[in-house]
Write a protein that holds these residues in place. Structure first.
Motif, PDB file in Angstrom:
ATOM      1  N   LEU A   1       0.970  -1.142   0.005  1.00 21.73           N
ATOM      2  CA  LEU A   1      -0.254  -0.091  -0.029  1.00 21.73           C
ATOM      3  C   LEU A   1       0.942   1.259   0.091  1.00 21.73           C
ATOM      4  O   LEU A   1       0.345   2.343  -0.246  1.00 21.73           O
ATOM      5  CB  LEU A   1      -0.950   0.155   1.236  1.00 21.73           C
ATOM      6  CG  LEU A   1      -2.209  -0.665   0.879  1.00 21.73           C
ATOM      7  CD1 LEU A   1      -2.065  -2.176   0.899  1.00 21.73           C
ATOM      8  CD2 LEU A   1      -3.085  -0.288   2.315  1.00 21.73           C
ATOM      9  N   VAL A   2       2.238   1.177   0.316  1.00 23.36           N
ATOM     10  CA  VAL A   2       2.942   2.498   0.437  1.00 23.36           C
ATOM     11  C   VAL A   2       4.038   2.395  -0.543  1.00 23.36           C
ATOM     12  O   VAL A   2       4.090   3.183  -1.674  1.00 23.36           O
ATOM     13  CB  VAL A   2       3.528   2.662   1.823  1.00 23.36           C
ATOM     14  CG1 VAL A   2       4.495   3.609   1.812  1.00 23.36           C
ATOM     15  CG2 VAL A   2       2.414   2.625   2.969  1.00 23.36           C
ATOM     16  N   ILE A   3       5.019   1.708  -0.598  1.00 23.25           N
ATOM     17  CA  ILE A   3       6.241   1.717  -1.358  1.00 23.25           C
ATOM     18  C   ILE A   3       5.878   1.401  -2.803  1.00 23.25           C
ATOM     19  O   ILE A   3       6.287   2.244  -3.826  1.00 23.25           O
ATOM     20  CB  ILE A   3       7.430   1.005  -0.815  1.00 23.25           C
ATOM     21  CG1 ILE A   3       7.754   1.358   0.568  1.00 23.25           C
ATOM     22  CG2 ILE A   3       8.667   0.922  -1.673  1.00 23.25           C
ATOM     23  CD1 ILE A   3       9.179   0.967   0.743  1.00 23.25           C
ATOM     24  N   VAL A   4       5.220   0.329  -3.099  1.00 23.26           N
ATOM     25  CA  VAL A   4       5.009   0.105  -4.528  1.00 23.26           C
ATOM     26  C   VAL A   4       4.370   1.157  -5.189  1.00 23.26           C
ATOM     27  O   VAL A   4       4.729   1.508  -6.276  1.00 23.26           O
ATOM     28  CB  VAL A   4       4.098  -1.324  -4.648  1.00 23.26           C
ATOM     29  CG1 VAL A   4       3.768  -1.483  -6.189  1.00 23.26           C
ATOM     30  CG2 VAL A   4       5.229  -2.493  -4.468  1.00 23.26           C
ATOM     31  N   PRO A   5       3.223   1.786  -4.590  1.00 29.70           N
ATOM     32  CA  PRO A   5       2.587   2.976  -5.423  1.00 29.70           C
ATOM     33  C   PRO A   5       3.111   4.199  -5.237  1.00 29.70           C
ATOM     34  O   PRO A   5       2.748   5.197  -5.812  1.00 29.70           O
ATOM     35  CB  PRO A   5       1.015   2.957  -4.800  1.00 29.70           C
ATOM     36  CG  PRO A   5       1.012   2.036  -3.580  1.00 29.70           C
ATOM     37  CD  PRO A   5       2.141   1.203  -3.413  1.00 29.70           C
ATOM     38  N   SER A   6       3.978   4.359  -3.938  1.00 31.70           N
ATOM     39  CA  SER A   6       4.128   5.612  -3.575  1.00 31.70           C
ATOM     40  C   SER A   6       4.649   6.531  -4.692  1.00 31.70           C
ATOM     41  O   SER A   6       3.926   7.597  -4.937  1.00 31.70           O
ATOM     42  CB  SER A   6       5.334   5.519  -2.531  1.00 31.70           C
ATOM     43  OG  SER A   6       6.346   5.157  -2.991  1.00 31.70           O
ATOM     44  N   ILE A   7       6.095   6.436  -5.256  1.00 30.28           N
ATOM     45  CA  ILE A   7       6.487   7.380  -6.141  1.00 30.28           C
ATOM     46  C   ILE A   7       5.753   7.486  -7.466  1.00 30.28           C
ATOM     47  O   ILE A   7       5.292   8.462  -7.825  1.00 30.28           O
ATOM     48  CB  ILE A   7       8.007   7.292  -6.263  1.00 30.28           C
ATOM     49  CG1 ILE A   7       8.654   7.471  -4.517  1.00 30.28           C
ATOM     50  CG2 ILE A   7       8.586   8.357  -7.268  1.00 30.28           C
ATOM     51  CD1 ILE A   7      10.020   7.401  -4.856  1.00 30.28           C
TER      52      ILE A   7
END
Ligand code: HEM
Ligand SMILES: [Cu+2]
Lengths: 230, 605
Positions: free
Chosen positions: B126-132
């Motif tokens: 939920l955070v790193i994969v979609p983050s940037i």
């Protein structure tokens, strides 16, 4: 002086006019050709993901077969290849009709377009009927079910439940793709009735058509893998 | 010079004047504004919504992480004392137990397992994969390419809702009790734990659905890069950020379907017991590991490439220099994307044949090369640059430092013989935190600072920005460096209890996590303050040369540009082009000529 070409904009939507006057290019593309190519590239990328998904499935099949060849051979001999072949023919025919649909859109044959979409839809339905009525239902009744639920008495290898797990899993994932495809044909048909497609604008028809071909090709692989190889 | 909107007014039969307003301009009523955002196909708004969602998830995952660290402040133990023949059993050192969540040792351990699993799942999926990509990528890609939007704006909105839908399942699973499989869902445990309950299925389903969101974003970006570059912008005139995103998108599109089918089969396995991962039925549990890592190793590059993408921009802009070896940096993104697919076996050194392990070990060394190429190029860019130590630049330096440690320790792990000792210890935990947090998250925060003025039209406070950086940097090292030492000494991962030798390291680590928290809070309040009362940002506060700075307002108008930009200089031609520091509304480099003539513009001061 730079500006976006506006050749396709500025016409009020009127369903009774020929397709090209109701079609409006999306604003953020510079030219209609760009839009066309973009959609095409997008569809091909999506198809690549589908191919990869099924490749994963085939690898699972290959490894399981390698581990337990006897279970897979006996399991496969319990399938009736004639139903499989019939379904292969149904899908092959539907591939032909969907290709014709694209062709009709390209030459602006609206009647032919609608007819071919409809036939393809019916072929998808036929595939599912054959699958469910003549294949899934009897197997369900006999207890040839995946893994844990397996209760068929005449097994030869203790690993046959695994084979049925593979069979139901693979055909199930494929069938769900057929169902999605049929949904897409309904959508295409409604749009075709509104004359949305024509020689310069058949992206959607072509995209769905390509998707349908992939669904067929996957079946072309599944058929020998499940029914024929002994 | 005809503007885009000028041509279209009348032509489309509706008024386009509102497209000249900043994209953040609210609608007439609150309700209308909410509807507008919920149905928007503007890549900028979608990017901002993703940013908010990802930061919120980062907060949730962070709370779980703090809970894990607090639990580890002391080892959880069962103490049995016998006084006068009477035996009393006591649990010590368990926070979960002392706050009444757990009744005995076993349930204290269960809670611990659930919380670190929740932490891992949230942070990865939920955070790193979609983050940037989903936040800054969505916002910046079209701007950097001189386009009005991504190729398929509606699809973009769809991936946002798919993300929400997937997150819903993840949160639902946590709310009804949580799962204890670890973020890796290893079989056979994941197929038998909590039998008969939907929690695990929900969590797997969440990962499956989030995969679709990821695929669609990647697909959108690839087509955008191919089809929507501004006139005059060739492949090698693209900012390196775009190259990084392109590599990321390729991996997303090619690797995610494989995890898709694997998770689907895992769900089948749980629901229908089909047996492929169950040895009792002739299946193979290690097969799951292979398939999982065939996706999840490439996906670590989905996590780091966007961080590297940001790095190239930060370094170039704040050193005012052309990135050293532009093509090498660009191609190394593709090389990473390619090699990433053949090294998954290094996660299974302990569960595969010897020959396979040796081959994977060798291939693993290969993957460090393109990463090193990038690091060397960034360092070479610093050389003789005029370095401006603003917050984003501090973050860039922090990245260089932390990512190097993370990458080099990856080589320790990639060495077969060493890994047999280090596998499943805190050394691995420290390694991937140095690359994922020290790399990706650090670059992300640096990037948010750099593009903050562009996204919201307000400047942040430099002093508090840098204070936040130092707290995060020190807190990070305090938290994770001791974990390397523990790992080498044999502290296994995923246990709530440990022997006394490890006490000091665990306590340092926990204190470090509080320093980190403080750093993030400083950033948070700095950003809130900036939105509420920050000074208005000029279009190009950093004097950068990419299109989002030279040709778009801060914040950009709904249609991004008043005139379609024509690219006349490379993204990093700082030697030839000196953009003036401009006031709001002024643009130093109006697009004048076709082709690649270089404009020399005098500095404004
Ligand atoms: C520089 C090149 C890198 C090399 C050579 C490398 C090598 C390795 C190896 C061999 C392992 C397995 C250790 C074990 O379980 O015994 C590992 C684990 C891991 N690495 Fe890396 N790595 C590199 C970069 C990265 C990057 C860039 C990321 C993410 C952004 C990353 C994330 C991870 C994660 C998440 C794990 C552990 C997953 C788990 O078991 O839970 N690595 N790395
Ligand atoms: Cu790896």
């Amino acid at each position: 002086m730079t500006s976006f070409p506006v050749e396709n904009s500025g016409l009020g939507a009127a369903a009774d006019r020929p397709y090209h006057e109701t079609y409006r290019q999306a604003e953020h593309f510079r030219t209609q050709a760009d839009e066309f190519d973009a959609v095409k590239l997008g569809v091909w990328l999506f198809l690549a993901t589908e191919i990869l998904l099924f490749s994963g499935l085939f690898v699972f099949y290959g490894i399981m077969r390698m581990l337990h060849p006897e279970a897979f051979i006996h399991g496969s001999s319990l399938l009736d290849w004639r139903w499989g072949l019939l379904n292969t023919l149904v899908l092959l025919y539907s591939s032909y009709t969907v290709a014709s649909a694209v062709r009709c859109a390209q030459v602006g044959d609206q009647k032919g377009l609608q007819r071919n979409i409809l036939i393809t839809f019916v072929m998808g339905l036929l595939f599912l009927v054959i699958k469910f009525v003549f294949e899934y239902a009897p197997k369900y009744a006999e207890g040839k079910l995946p893994g844990f639920w397996y209760s068929y008495p005449n097994w030869e290898s203790p690993y046959e439940p695994l084979w049925w797990g593979m069979y139901w899993g693979a055909t199930g994932v494929h069938a769900s793709h057929v169902i999605i495809g049929m949904g897409l044909f309904v959508w295409l048909y409604i749009r075709a009735r509104k004359l949305h497609f024509g020689p310069k604008h058949y992206n959607a028809v072509e995209g769905v058509g390509l998707y349908w071909h992939i669904v067929d090709v996957v079946w072309i692989f599944l058929f020998p893998m499940l029914y024929l190889i002994h | 010079m005809a503007s885009i909107s000028g041509t279209n007014v009348g032509a489309h039969g509706h008024d386009h004047a509102h497209h000249d307003e900043p994209y953040l301009t609210p609608k007439s009523s609150l309700w209308a504004t909410i509807i507008d955002w919920a149905t928007t196909i503007d890549h900028k708004k979608i990017g901002v919504m993703y940013l908010v969602a990802v930061l919120f998830m980062f907060f949730l995952g962070g709370v779980a992480a703090l809970a894990v660290r607090v639990e580890l402040l002391e080892p959880t133990r069962t103490v049995t004392t016998t006084v006068n023949g009477e035996t009393t059993v006591q649990i010590t050192g368990s926070v979960m137990h002392s706050v009444g969540m757990a009744t005995d040792m076993a349930s204290a351990g269960d809670w611990y397992n659930k919380i670190f699993t929740l932490h891992g799942l949230i942070m990865v999926f939920l955070v790193i994969v979609p983050s940037i990509p989903a936040s800054l990528g969505n916002f910046l890609m079209p701007l950097m390419l001189g386009a009005k939007d991504v190729a398929f704006p509606k699809l973009n909105l769809a991936s946002w809702y798919i993300y929400l839908f997937g997150s819903f399942f993840a949160i639902a699973s946590a709310v009804v009790g949580g799962v204890d499989t670890g973020w890796t869902f290893y079989t056979p445990y994941s197929t038998i734990t909590d039998a008969g309950h939907w929690k695990v299925v929900f969590m797997i389903l969440a990962a499956f659905i989030l995969g679709f969101s990821s695929i669609l974003t990647g697909l959108n970006f690839i087509v955008t890069v191919h089809k929507l570059r501004a006139p005059g912008m060739g492949w090698f005139d693209m900012p390196l950020f775009v190259w990084g995103m392109y590599g990321t998108s390729l991996i997303q599109v090619l690797a995610t379907p494989v995890i898709g089918i694997t998770l689907l089969l895992l769900i089948f396995e749980r629901l229908f017991h089909i047996g492929i991962f169950d040895p009792r039925m002739g299946g193979d549990p290690v097969l799951f590991q292979h398939f999982f890592w065939f996706y999840s190793h490439p996906v670590v590059y989905v996590m780091i490439l966007p961080g590297m993408a940001i790095m190239s921009e930060l370094i170039a802009v704040f050193c005012r220099k052309k990135v050293f070896g532009y093509r090498a940096v660009a191609f190394s993104s593709l090389a990473i994307a390619a090699i990433a697919f053949v090294v998954w076996g290094h996660h299974l050194f302990t569960s595969q044949g010897e020959v396979a392990a040796a081959v994977f070990s060798a291939l693993t060394f290969l993957v460090a090369l393109p990463s090193a190429v990038k690091v060397f190029n960034w360092v070479a860019t610093l050389y003789k640059g005029s370095i401006d130590l603003k917050t984003p630049m501090w973050y860039a330096l922090g990245f260089l430092f932390l990512f190097s440690i993370g990458g080099l320790t990856g080589l320790f792990l990639g060495a077969l013989s060493v890994d047999l000792h280090l596998h499943d210890t805190y050394f691995v935990v420290a390694h991937f935190h140095y690359v994922m947090m020290g790399g990706t998250i650090i670059a992300f925060i640096g990037g948010i600072h750099m593009w903050w003025p562009k996204m919201f039209g307000k400047m942040y406070n430099e002093f508090w920005g840098q204070t936040g950086f130092w707290l995060v940097f020190i807190g990070f090292n305090l938290t994770f460096f001791p974990q390397f030492i523990m790992g080498v000494h044999g502290m296994p991962r995923r246990y709530a209890s440990y022997v006394d030798e490890f006490l000091i390291y665990h306590q340092l680590s926990t204190v470090g996590s509080w320093v980190l928290l403080l750093g993030f809070l400083v950033h948070f309040f700095n950003f809130v303050h900036s939105l509420a009362a920050g000074p208005k940002a000029p279009p190009n506060p950093w004097g950068a040369l990419t299109l989002e700075w030279t040709d778009a307002a801060s914040p950009p108008i709904t249609h991004n540009f008043h005139h379609e930009p024509v690219v006349t200089h490379g993204p990093y031609d700082y030697d030839d082009v000196v953009p003036a520091q401009t006031k709001p509304g002024e643009f130093p480099l109006p697009p004048k000529a076709e082709g690649r003539t270089v404009h020399v513009v005098k500095a404004g001061h």
